[in-house]
Write a protein that holds these residues in place. Structure first.
Motif, PDB file in Angstrom:
ATOM      1  N   SER A 169       0.992  -1.277  -0.043  1.00  0.00           N
ATOM      2  CA  SER A 169       0.040  -0.021   0.080  1.00  0.00           C
ATOM      3  C   SER A 169       0.593   1.399  -0.033  1.00  0.00           C
ATOM      4  O   SER A 169       0.525   2.476  -0.533  1.00  0.00           O
ATOM      5  CB  SER A 169      -1.044   0.001   1.201  1.00  0.00           C
ATOM      6  N   GLU A 173      -0.072   4.223  -2.653  1.00  0.00           N
ATOM      7  CA  GLU A 173      -0.363   5.807  -2.166  1.00  0.00           C
ATOM      8  C   GLU A 173       0.827   6.496  -2.934  1.00  0.00           C
ATOM      9  O   GLU A 173       0.315   7.778  -3.120  1.00  0.00           O
ATOM     10  CB  GLU A 173      -0.284   6.000  -0.755  1.00  0.00           C
ATOM     11  N   SER A 405      -1.536   0.931  16.241  1.00  0.00           N
ATOM     12  CA  SER A 405      -3.123   1.430  15.915  1.00  0.00           C
ATOM     13  C   SER A 405      -3.506   2.590  15.196  1.00  0.00           C
ATOM     14  O   SER A 405      -4.406   2.852  14.626  1.00  0.00           O
ATOM     15  CB  SER A 405      -4.077   1.447  17.017  1.00  0.00           C
ATOM     16  N   HIS A 406      -2.403   3.625  15.015  1.00  0.00           N
ATOM     17  CA  HIS A 406      -2.460   4.872  14.397  1.00  0.00           C
ATOM     18  C   HIS A 406      -2.666   4.623  12.759  1.00  0.00           C
ATOM     19  O   HIS A 406      -2.343   3.854  12.361  1.00  0.00           O
ATOM     20  CB  HIS A 406      -1.390   6.009  14.851  1.00  0.00           C
ATOM     21  N   GLU A 407      -3.119   5.600  12.249  1.00  0.00           N
ATOM     22  CA  GLU A 407      -3.554   5.805  11.011  1.00  0.00           C
ATOM     23  C   GLU A 407      -2.235   5.553  10.001  1.00  0.00           C
ATOM     24  O   GLU A 407      -1.284   6.177  10.279  1.00  0.00           O
ATOM     25  CB  GLU A 407      -4.192   6.898  10.422  1.00  0.00           C
ATOM     26  N   GLY A 408      -2.562   4.552   9.075  1.00  0.00           N
ATOM     27  CA  GLY A 408      -1.423   4.206   8.322  1.00  0.00           C
ATOM     28  C   GLY A 408      -0.075   3.384   8.855  1.00  0.00           C
ATOM     29  O   GLY A 408       0.815   3.105   8.082  1.00  0.00           O
ATOM     30  N   SER A 409      -0.520   2.580  10.009  1.00  0.00           N
ATOM     31  CA  SER A 409       0.392   1.931  10.549  1.00  0.00           C
ATOM     32  C   SER A 409       0.351   0.536  10.058  1.00  0.00           C
ATOM     33  O   SER A 409      -0.928  -0.068   9.524  1.00  0.00           O
ATOM     34  CB  SER A 409       0.504   2.002  12.094  1.00  0.00           C
ATOM     35  N   ASN A 412      -3.340  -0.670  11.030  1.00  0.00           N
ATOM     36  CA  ASN A 412      -4.327  -0.023  10.640  1.00  0.00           C
ATOM     37  C   ASN A 412      -3.908   0.928   9.248  1.00  0.00           C
ATOM     38  O   ASN A 412      -3.577   1.753   9.306  1.00  0.00           O
ATOM     39  CB  ASN A 412      -4.715   1.102  11.638  1.00  0.00           C
ATOM     40  N   ASN A 414      -5.779   1.605   6.647  1.00  0.00           N
ATOM     41  CA  ASN A 414      -6.497   2.929   5.838  1.00  0.00           C
ATOM     42  C   ASN A 414      -6.523   2.521   4.375  1.00  0.00           C
ATOM     43  O   ASN A 414      -6.383   3.638   3.535  1.00  0.00           O
ATOM     44  CB  ASN A 414      -5.731   4.070   6.185  1.00  0.00           C
ATOM     45  N   GLU A 416      -8.875   1.898   2.426  1.00  0.00           N
ATOM     46  CA  GLU A 416     -10.044   2.478   1.716  1.00  0.00           C
ATOM     47  C   GLU A 416      -9.909   3.936   1.688  1.00  0.00           C
ATOM     48  O   GLU A 416     -10.319   4.550   0.765  1.00  0.00           O
ATOM     49  CB  GLU A 416     -11.285   2.217   2.386  1.00  0.00           C
ATOM     50  N   GLU A 417      -9.079   4.647   2.566  1.00  0.00           N
ATOM     51  CA  GLU A 417      -9.022   6.111   2.851  1.00  0.00           C
ATOM     52  C   GLU A 417      -8.053   6.372   1.617  1.00  0.00           C
ATOM     53  O   GLU A 417      -8.029   7.307   0.815  1.00  0.00           O
ATOM     54  CB  GLU A 417      -8.338   6.520   3.850  1.00  0.00           C
ATOM     55  N   LYS A 421      -8.266   8.562  -2.399  1.00  0.00           N
ATOM     56  CA  LYS A 421      -7.635   9.560  -2.686  1.00  0.00           C
ATOM     57  C   LYS A 421      -7.227   9.621  -4.131  1.00  0.00           C
ATOM     58  O   LYS A 421      -6.853  10.808  -4.588  1.00  0.00           O
ATOM     59  CB  LYS A 421      -6.184   9.602  -1.930  1.00  0.00           C
TER      60      LYS A 421
END
Length: 423
Positions: A169, A173, A405-409, A412, A414, A416-417, A421
């Protein structure tokens, strides 16, 4: 047959040098010159230069040429300087004086740049589409392999835990950023230069808005000098966007080559996708990815070539521009080939289950161990020294239970986010 022929014999060596290999290169833009010629002829009829029956003849003739191009039957013979002279000659042979009228109110200068910008528009659209296909493939692979851990590296030293989901991923991105640049390049060339003639317009009452709409440009390059100066600027902009995309593909290909080696062994591919050695029967070489890396590195050099060819030219047309076509077209073809084969091959990747209990990975979790001490009340600096001491004296024991747990780790992603984009 030359569009500028005044009946003067040109030295054969001069002609050979100035024509170069335009006959071969121009086959890539032949269909777009036909498209622009049709729009130009329609406009000439609108302003009263052509009669309705003359336009009908030119329309028929251009359709015949387009069919030849589509069927790979179109040939630019040695007696022609380029595709533009070939097309006008074909129309003249078929329709006589009517064919000779097609060049009214235009120059080979705006004829070339118009065909090129139509070509660039279509190729950039295709590259964006291929990039999106690869983007979706990588996100799907990330979803499939999101729970399979992978060692992360800094300085090529074991660093922190990663995952195949995070790896796939990450490149997906990055493709989003490349798409932004491709969109900007498309917008740069989506401006109609036809009607600028040799760079200073025409005394004929031409309707440039008419041709803009007929050819599907979103706007026109209003200033006729700017329209000519856009040649070179367009190529620099496209080459920057292609270079960014090439950088993403090249780095991904390098990762694959590294991860396929026995020293890493993180991924492999079916035998049919690899090549062998002429003397070492055990070899499974990642030639496809090495060639992607090499071709993409060459594409990244394109911008420097475009800058050096054009950066100190004064306003107006210069024959130096001719030299840009071959490199630009080759880069576009190479990029499309690289995107196609990479998307095809990466879908067949075989991901290895990696044992992170292997002693060589024992320090992957030192940062997580530090964070555990901080959560228990220690300062970060003291926790760092504590774990560092354990590493030094050989008493460190990794904790594999920590979740990110944070976004992009790694836990987690993300996905779909990231997918949302793309626009």
């Amino acid at each position: 047959m030359k569009l500028w022929d005044k009946g003067i014999k040109i030295d054969d060596r001069i002609e050979q040098f100035t024509v170069g290999n335009d006959r071969e290169i121009d086959l890539h833009i032949a269909a777009y010159d036909v498209q622009a010629s049709l729009a130009h002829a329609q406009m000439l009829k609108e302003i009263g230069i052509l009669e309705a029956d003359e336009l009908a003849q030119l329309t028929e003739g251009l359709a015949i040429l387009k069919e030849q191009i589509d069927n790979d039957e179109f040939v630019i013979e040695q007696e022609f300087e380029d595709v533009h002279s070939k097309i006008e000659s074909e129309l003249t042979q078929r329709y006589g004086d009517v064919g000779k009228k097609i060049h009214t109110a235009r120059s080979r200068n705006d004829q070339v740049i118009t065909a090129l910008q139509l070509f660039y528009k279509e190729q950039l659209t295709a590259i964006q589409s291929q990039s999106h296909e690869l983007f979706e493939t990588l996100l799907n692979l990330a979803e499939t392999h999101k729970d399979q851990l992978l060692p992360g590296y800094t300085h090529l030293q074991v660093a922190m835990p990663s995952s195949f989901g995070l790896w796939f991923s990450a490149y997906a991105e990055l493709l989003v950023d490349d798409n932004y640049l491709l969109q900007a390049a498309f917008k740069t060339v989506d401006q109609n230069p036809l009607g600028s003639a040799a760079g200073y317009g025409s005394s004929f009452p031409i309707d440039r808005t008419f041709t803009t709409e007929k050819m599907g440009f979103s706007t026109l390059k209003y200033n006729v000098v700017a329209a000519q100066m856009a040649r070179g600027k367009s190529e620099r902009t496209i080459s920057y966007a292609l270079g960014s995309l090439a950088n993403t593909l090249s780095r991904f290909a390098m990762d694959i080559c590294l991860y396929m080696s026995q020293n890493f062994g993180f991924v492999s591919f079916p035998d049919a996708l690899t090549t062998g050695s002429s003397i070492m029967p055990h070899k499974k070489n990642p030639d496809v990815f090495e060639l992607i890396r090499g071709k993409c590195n060459r594409i990244q050099a394109l911008q420097s070539e475009m800058v050096l060819l054009t950066n100190n030219l004064p306003s107006g047309y210069h024959r130096d521009y001719q030299l840009m076509k071959e490199s630009m077209i080759r880069a576009i073809v190479d990029m499309q080939d690289c995107l196609a084969i990479l998307n095809y091959a990466i879908q067949q990747v075989i991901v290895t289950d990696i044992d992170l209990n292997d002693p060589k990975y024992q320090y992957l979790f030192t940062v997580d161990s530090i964070n555990n001490l901080v959560v228990d009340g220690a300062s970060f600096r003291d926790a760092y020294k504590t774990i560092g001491g354990q590493v030094q004296d050989g008493t460190y024991q990794p904790d594999y239970s920590k979740k990110h747990s944070h976004e992009g780790s790694i836990h987690n992603l993300n996905l779909e986010e990231i997918r949302n984009k793309w626009s």
